[in-house]
Design an enzyme around this catalytic site. Structure first.
Site, PDB file in Angstrom:
ATOM      1  N   GLU A  21       0.914  -0.956  -0.055  1.00  0.00           N
ATOM      2  CA  GLU A  21      -0.125   0.072   0.042  1.00  0.00           C
ATOM      3  C   GLU A  21       1.254   0.780   0.514  1.00  0.00           C
ATOM      4  O   GLU A  21       0.197   2.376   0.185  1.00  0.00           O
ATOM      5  CB  GLU A  21      -0.999  -0.132   1.565  1.00  0.00           C
ATOM      6  CG  GLU A  21      -2.425  -1.451   1.340  1.00  0.00           C
ATOM      7  CD  GLU A  21      -2.412  -1.137   3.003  1.00  0.00           C
ATOM      8  OE1 GLU A  21      -3.916  -0.909   2.404  1.00  0.00           O
ATOM      9  OE2 GLU A  21      -2.519  -1.429   3.458  1.00  0.00           O
ATOM     10  N   TYR A  53     -16.962  26.461   0.658  1.00  0.00           N
ATOM     11  CA  TYR A  53     -17.489  24.842   0.444  1.00  0.00           C
ATOM     12  C   TYR A  53     -16.168  24.413  -0.569  1.00  0.00           C
ATOM     13  O   TYR A  53     -15.301  23.654  -0.638  1.00  0.00           O
ATOM     14  CB  TYR A  53     -18.221  24.231  -0.262  1.00  0.00           C
ATOM     15  CG  TYR A  53     -19.177  24.987  -0.178  1.00  0.00           C
ATOM     16  CD1 TYR A  53     -20.576  25.320  -1.083  1.00  0.00           C
ATOM     17  CD2 TYR A  53     -20.157  25.243   1.070  1.00  0.00           C
ATOM     18  CE1 TYR A  53     -21.843  25.351  -0.829  1.00  0.00           C
ATOM     19  CE2 TYR A  53     -21.561  25.478   1.431  1.00  0.00           C
ATOM     20  CZ  TYR A  53     -21.922  26.035   0.695  1.00  0.00           C
ATOM     21  OH  TYR A  53     -23.805  26.662   0.764  1.00  0.00           O
ATOM     22  N   GLU A  73      -7.953   6.475  11.060  1.00  0.00           N
ATOM     23  CA  GLU A  73      -7.874   7.111  11.426  1.00  0.00           C
ATOM     24  C   GLU A  73      -7.319   8.314  11.844  1.00  0.00           C
ATOM     25  O   GLU A  73      -7.806   9.563  12.259  1.00  0.00           O
ATOM     26  CB  GLU A  73      -8.016   6.183  13.191  1.00  0.00           C
ATOM     27  CG  GLU A  73      -9.218   4.920  12.838  1.00  0.00           C
ATOM     28  CD  GLU A  73      -9.296   3.497  12.561  1.00  0.00           C
ATOM     29  OE1 GLU A  73      -9.752   2.690  12.855  1.00  0.00           O
ATOM     30  OE2 GLU A  73      -7.372   4.314  10.972  1.00  0.00           O
ATOM     31  N   LYS A  99     -11.562   4.087   1.809  1.00  0.00           N
ATOM     32  CA  LYS A  99     -10.688   3.374   1.105  1.00  0.00           C
ATOM     33  C   LYS A  99     -11.832   2.063  -0.018  1.00  0.00           C
ATOM     34  O   LYS A  99     -11.969   0.868   0.732  1.00  0.00           O
ATOM     35  CB  LYS A  99      -9.984   2.840   1.864  1.00  0.00           C
ATOM     36  CG  LYS A  99      -8.359   2.587   1.612  1.00  0.00           C
ATOM     37  CD  LYS A  99      -7.616   2.072   2.409  1.00  0.00           C
ATOM     38  CE  LYS A  99      -6.667   1.871   1.856  1.00  0.00           C
ATOM     39  NZ  LYS A  99      -5.430   1.784   3.240  1.00  0.00           N
TER      40      LYS A  99
END
Length: 118
Positions: A21, A53, A73, A99
């Protein structure tokens, strides 16, 4: 308190626990809910009286691109911290980080965090 939603914002980040990854950025999807007081903007019709935004999206994209966290996290925590630091009118953030396609038998893996302004 009023609410602003930004849904399915695509960002790229080098994120993951496993070596495979860590070689190239991963596509993530963000769902953001912002708790703000929209009353001033309803009266003025002026973008300076609300949360821009586009700037929120740019901030989240920047944090994702510059980060090299292992955990969703940790990335989400950093994103929320930046939103509170950069946008003084935001009082509450709920952030879902997805993900997709990371587990062979699951369409998506996601975490969601909600924080109030300290």
């Amino acid at each position: 308190m009023d609410t602003i939603y930004i849904e399915k914002l695509g960002v790229e980040s080098l994120i993951g626990v496993y070596d495979w990854e860590r070689h190239s950025p991963t596509s993530l999807l963000l769902d953001v809910t912002l708790g703000v007081d929209l009353q001033p903007a309803t009266l003025s019709d002026d973008v300076t009286d609300t949360v821009d935004y586009a700037r929120v999206a740019e901030t989240l994209e920047e944090v994702a691109a510059q980060s090299q966290f292992e955990l969703l996290e940790a990335l989400a925590g950093k994103m929320i911290e930046r939103l509170f630091n950069d946008f003084v009118t935001i009082q509450r953030v709920r952030l879902k980080v997805s993900k997709p396609g990371i587990l062979p038998l699951a369409e998506n893996v996601a975490i969601e965090m909600q924080r109030e302004r300290p």
